[in-house]
Design a protein around this motif. Structure first.
Motif, PDB file in Angstrom:
ATOM      1  N   GLY A 149     -35.024 -69.247 -38.429  1.00 69.51           N
ATOM      2  CA  GLY A 149     -34.536 -70.237 -37.482  1.00 69.51           C
ATOM      3  C   GLY A 149     -33.048 -70.484 -37.681  1.00 69.51           C
ATOM      4  N   PHE A 150     -32.570 -71.535 -37.089  1.00 69.13           N
ATOM      5  CA  PHE A 150     -31.188 -71.957 -37.329  1.00 69.13           C
ATOM      6  C   PHE A 150     -31.213 -73.103 -38.340  1.00 69.13           C
ATOM      7  N   THR A 154     -26.049 -69.655 -43.503  1.00 70.14           N
ATOM      8  CA  THR A 154     -26.057 -68.199 -43.696  1.00 70.14           C
ATOM      9  C   THR A 154     -26.593 -67.472 -42.467  1.00 70.14           C
ATOM     10  N   VAL A 155     -27.499 -68.113 -41.734  1.00 72.82           N
ATOM     11  CA  VAL A 155     -28.039 -67.498 -40.521  1.00 72.82           C
ATOM     12  C   VAL A 155     -26.933 -67.302 -39.494  1.00 72.82           C
ATOM     13  N   TYR A 156     -26.103 -68.322 -39.304  1.00 71.62           N
ATOM     14  CA  TYR A 156     -24.997 -68.226 -38.368  1.00 71.62           C
ATOM     15  C   TYR A 156     -23.987 -67.177 -38.820  1.00 71.62           C
ATOM     16  N   TYR A 163     -34.880 -65.102 -35.494  1.00 69.92           N
ATOM     17  CA  TYR A 163     -36.172 -64.432 -35.685  1.00 69.92           C
ATOM     18  C   TYR A 163     -36.298 -63.851 -37.088  1.00 69.92           C
ATOM     19  N   GLY A 164     -35.187 -63.384 -37.620  1.00 65.08           N
ATOM     20  CA  GLY A 164     -35.169 -62.781 -38.944  1.00 65.08           C
ATOM     21  C   GLY A 164     -33.810 -62.160 -39.190  1.00 65.08           C
ATOM     22  N   ALA A 182     -26.820 -62.255 -47.720  1.00 63.93           N
ATOM     23  CA  ALA A 182     -26.902 -63.687 -48.017  1.00 63.93           C
ATOM     24  C   ALA A 182     -27.957 -64.351 -47.143  1.00 63.93           C
ATOM     25  N   ALA A 183     -28.019 -63.955 -45.872  1.00 64.80           N
ATOM     26  CA  ALA A 183     -29.036 -64.507 -44.977  1.00 64.80           C
ATOM     27  C   ALA A 183     -30.429 -64.062 -45.407  1.00 64.80           C
ATOM     28  N   ALA A 184     -30.545 -62.810 -45.864  1.00 63.72           N
ATOM     29  CA  ALA A 184     -31.833 -62.324 -46.351  1.00 63.72           C
ATOM     30  C   ALA A 184     -32.259 -63.082 -47.603  1.00 63.72           C
ATOM     31  N   ALA A 185     -31.308 -63.377 -48.471  1.00 62.11           N
ATOM     32  CA  ALA A 185     -31.624 -64.153 -49.671  1.00 62.11           C
ATOM     33  C   ALA A 185     -32.137 -65.538 -49.290  1.00 62.11           C
ATOM     34  N   TYR A 186     -31.478 -66.163 -48.323  1.00 63.04           N
ATOM     35  CA  TYR A 186     -31.960 -67.462 -47.845  1.00 63.04           C
ATOM     36  C   TYR A 186     -33.358 -67.327 -47.265  1.00 63.04           C
ATOM     37  N   GLN A 187     -33.603 -66.280 -46.505  1.00 70.50           N
ATOM     38  CA  GLN A 187     -34.920 -66.058 -45.915  1.00 70.50           C
ATOM     39  C   GLN A 187     -35.989 -65.923 -47.000  1.00 70.50           C
ATOM     40  N   GLY A 188     -35.634 -65.270 -48.113  1.00 69.57           N
ATOM     41  CA  GLY A 188     -36.570 -65.156 -49.223  1.00 69.57           C
ATOM     42  C   GLY A 188     -36.860 -66.500 -49.870  1.00 69.57           C
ATOM     43  N   ARG A 189     -35.832 -67.302 -50.061  1.00 73.83           N
ATOM     44  CA  ARG A 189     -36.035 -68.631 -50.646  1.00 73.83           C
ATOM     45  C   ARG A 189     -36.874 -69.506 -49.727  1.00 73.83           C
ATOM     46  N   ARG A 190     -36.625 -69.402 -48.435  1.00 79.60           N
ATOM     47  CA  ARG A 190     -37.394 -70.189 -47.464  1.00 79.60           C
ATOM     48  C   ARG A 190     -38.865 -69.774 -47.478  1.00 79.60           C
ATOM     49  N   LEU A 191     -39.119 -68.477 -47.559  1.00 83.10           N
ATOM     50  CA  LEU A 191     -40.496 -67.999 -47.610  1.00 83.10           C
ATOM     51  C   LEU A 191     -41.212 -68.542 -48.845  1.00 83.10           C
ATOM     52  N   VAL A 192     -40.535 -68.543 -49.978  1.00 85.22           N
ATOM     53  CA  VAL A 192     -41.141 -69.069 -51.205  1.00 85.22           C
ATOM     54  C   VAL A 192     -41.410 -70.564 -51.070  1.00 85.22           C
ATOM     55  N   ALA A 193     -40.459 -71.305 -50.515  1.00 87.49           N
ATOM     56  CA  ALA A 193     -40.633 -72.755 -50.379  1.00 87.49           C
ATOM     57  C   ALA A 193     -41.837 -73.091 -49.508  1.00 87.49           C
ATOM     58  N   ILE A 194     -41.978 -72.384 -48.380  1.00 90.88           N
ATOM     59  CA  ILE A 194     -43.115 -72.635 -47.493  1.00 90.88           C
ATOM     60  C   ILE A 194     -44.416 -72.234 -48.170  1.00 90.88           C
TER      61      ILE A 194
END
Length: 220
Positions: A149-150, A154-156, A163-164, A182-194
């Motif tokens: 998402g936004f 790092t996504v921006y 979407y990914g 960096a965005a992929a790293a954030y995506q990994g952290r977000r996946l772990v948090a959820i």
């Protein structure tokens, strides 16, 4: 409970591998138990040898274990990566996903968080369509799609794909800067948090009665 994350990807020249590695390393740093796995190569050596970047990357990553369906059964959550092939996932990753029918039929893929990432030669080279195509598989699984998402700067910085994570490689076939990793790293952290939140809730409610029944009567 430690979240178990399977990061499964296919990469020809290395761009998706770079994203997968960034995501996997960040997930591990966030406390998850991570398996980084590559989809088996389907192309013949003659085709790989025609592209020096493809041959170089194939040889350099030969030590990474190939993905197996057991990795999906083991995991609490998944991250899948693929280059865009005409707006769709690469055949190598799709062939792996097609082998998951038995595990899907047993319910072994349902209710697990999943996220996806990709790369393309051009900025409008089908990245969003590729991730949306993968989402069709996840809908059939009954998995829980976790997009970036936004939700983070790092996504921006990486081009703004909600979407990914998607990298634009150009002729080099490589990720050009640190924005997409960096965005992929954030995506990994977000996946772990959820995933951690879901696992915590599952621990709390595992033996809780539902609809006025008891665990014993539900089992009966």
């Amino acid at each position: 409970m430690t979240a178990k994350i399977a990061v499964v990807y296919y990469s020809a020249t290395g761009s998706v591998h770079a994203l997968a590695k960034a995501l996997a390393d960040a997930a591990a740093a966030a406390g998850a138990d991570v398996r980084l796995r590559r989809a088996a190569e389907l192309a013949p050596d003659s085709s790989i040898d025609e592209n020096p970047l493809w041959r170089s990357h194939t040889d350099a990553t030969a030590s990474i274990p190939e993905a197996a369906i057991d990795d999906l059964a083991w995991a609490d959550a998944f991250a899948f990566g693929t280059p865009s092939r005409f707006g769709a996932p690469a055949a190598q990753l799709k062939q792996f996903l097609d082998q998951a029918g038995g595990l899907w039929h047993e319910g072994g893929l349902a209710d697990k968080p999943v996220t996806a990432f990709t790369s393309a030669y051009n900025r409008h080279g089908g990245s969003e369509a590729t991730i949306l195509s993968l989402s069709n598989v996840f809908y059939h699984w009954g998995a829980l799609i976790v997009p970036p998402g936004f939700t983070d700067p790092t996504v921006y910085a990486a081009g703004g794909n909600p979407y990914g994570t998607s990298a634009v490689t150009g002729p080099s076939g490589e990720v050009p800067d640190d924005a997409a990793p960096a965005a992929a790293a954030y995506q990994g952290r977000r996946l772990v948090a959820i995933t951690d939140r879901l696992l915590a809730g599952r621990d709390i409610t595992a033996d809780a009665p539902r609809d006025g029944g008891t665990p014993a009567t539900r089992a009966a």
